[in-house]
Write a protein that holds these residues in place. Structure first.
Motif, PDB file in Angstrom:
ATOM      1  N   ARG A 197      23.837  34.247  53.266  1.00  0.00           N
ATOM      2  CA  ARG A 197      24.203  34.520  51.877  1.00  0.00           C
ATOM      3  C   ARG A 197      24.249  36.019  51.581  1.00  0.00           C
ATOM      4  O   ARG A 197      24.968  36.457  50.684  1.00  0.00           O
ATOM      5  CB  ARG A 197      23.206  33.848  50.932  1.00  0.00           C
ATOM      6  N   LEU A 198      23.470  36.808  52.315  1.00  0.00           N
ATOM      7  CA  LEU A 198      23.435  38.250  52.078  1.00  0.00           C
ATOM      8  C   LEU A 198      24.514  39.010  52.845  1.00  0.00           C
ATOM      9  O   LEU A 198      24.772  40.178  52.537  1.00  0.00           O
ATOM     10  CB  LEU A 198      22.058  38.813  52.448  1.00  0.00           C
ATOM     11  N   ASP A 226      19.568  32.296  54.188  1.00  0.00           N
ATOM     12  CA  ASP A 226      19.451  33.456  53.298  1.00  0.00           C
ATOM     13  C   ASP A 226      20.212  34.651  53.856  1.00  0.00           C
ATOM     14  O   ASP A 226      20.879  35.387  53.117  1.00  0.00           O
ATOM     15  CB  ASP A 226      17.979  33.821  53.090  1.00  0.00           C
ATOM     16  N   ALA A 227      20.114  34.860  55.164  1.00  0.00           N
ATOM     17  CA  ALA A 227      20.843  35.964  55.787  1.00  0.00           C
ATOM     18  C   ALA A 227      22.351  35.754  55.669  1.00  0.00           C
ATOM     19  O   ALA A 227      23.107  36.709  55.437  1.00  0.00           O
ATOM     20  CB  ALA A 227      20.442  36.097  57.261  1.00  0.00           C
ATOM     21  N   ARG A 286      15.694  30.892  56.450  1.00  0.00           N
ATOM     22  CA  ARG A 286      15.863  32.345  56.530  1.00  0.00           C
ATOM     23  C   ARG A 286      17.256  32.704  57.052  1.00  0.00           C
ATOM     24  O   ARG A 286      17.856  33.678  56.605  1.00  0.00           O
ATOM     25  CB  ARG A 286      14.804  32.962  57.440  1.00  0.00           C
ATOM     26  N   ILE A 332      27.303  40.682  50.742  1.00  0.00           N
ATOM     27  CA  ILE A 332      26.809  41.841  50.000  1.00  0.00           C
ATOM     28  C   ILE A 332      26.685  43.036  50.938  1.00  0.00           C
ATOM     29  O   ILE A 332      27.057  44.167  50.584  1.00  0.00           O
ATOM     30  CB  ILE A 332      25.467  41.499  49.328  1.00  0.00           C
ATOM     31  N   LEU A 333      26.181  42.793  52.143  1.00  0.00           N
ATOM     32  CA  LEU A 333      26.101  43.859  53.144  1.00  0.00           C
ATOM     33  C   LEU A 333      27.490  44.370  53.491  1.00  0.00           C
ATOM     34  O   LEU A 333      27.699  45.576  53.637  1.00  0.00           O
ATOM     35  CB  LEU A 333      25.389  43.352  54.396  1.00  0.00           C
TER      36      LEU A 333
END
Length: 103
Positions: free
Chosen positions: A25-26, A22-23, A19, A29-30
């Motif tokens: 990787r995001l 995943d954060a 998790r 985008i954020l």
């Protein structure tokens, strides 16, 4: 006839690590979303938008540091360093070639 399914068991450490990955990787985008958000605000002043951009930048740095700290806490269990053959260490030193004619 209905079959009863067992709940899927995931190890807590590997689940949290995935998790956090995943954060991580995001986060880009954020960041793009946060940096483009002032373009939608037409009534805000230039100074306010500048302060917002630096605050968003600082927030992304803090979030990245927290995620990196969390990822360092739990080692990657899928990678076994003992079986790593990508960077073998030679048992004997490798001789360096010498130039001819340089004395």
């Amino acid at each position: 006839m209905r079959f009863r399914r067992e709940p899927l068991f995931l190890a807590r450490q590997s689940y949290r690590r995935r998790r956090l990955e995943d954060a991580a990787r995001l986060l880009p985008i954020l960041g793009v979303f946060l940096f483009l958000l002032p373009l939608l605000a037409t009534d805000a002043g230039t100074a306010g938008q500048g302060i917002y951009l630096f605050a968003a930048w600082f927030g992304l740095i803090v979030a990245t540091a927290m995620i990196a700290r969390g990822l360092n806490r739990w080692p990657d269990l899928s990678h076994n360093p003992d079986s790593d053959t990508s960077s073998p260490t030679p048992s004997e030193p490798v001789p360096t070639p010498q130039r001819e004619g340089t004395d």
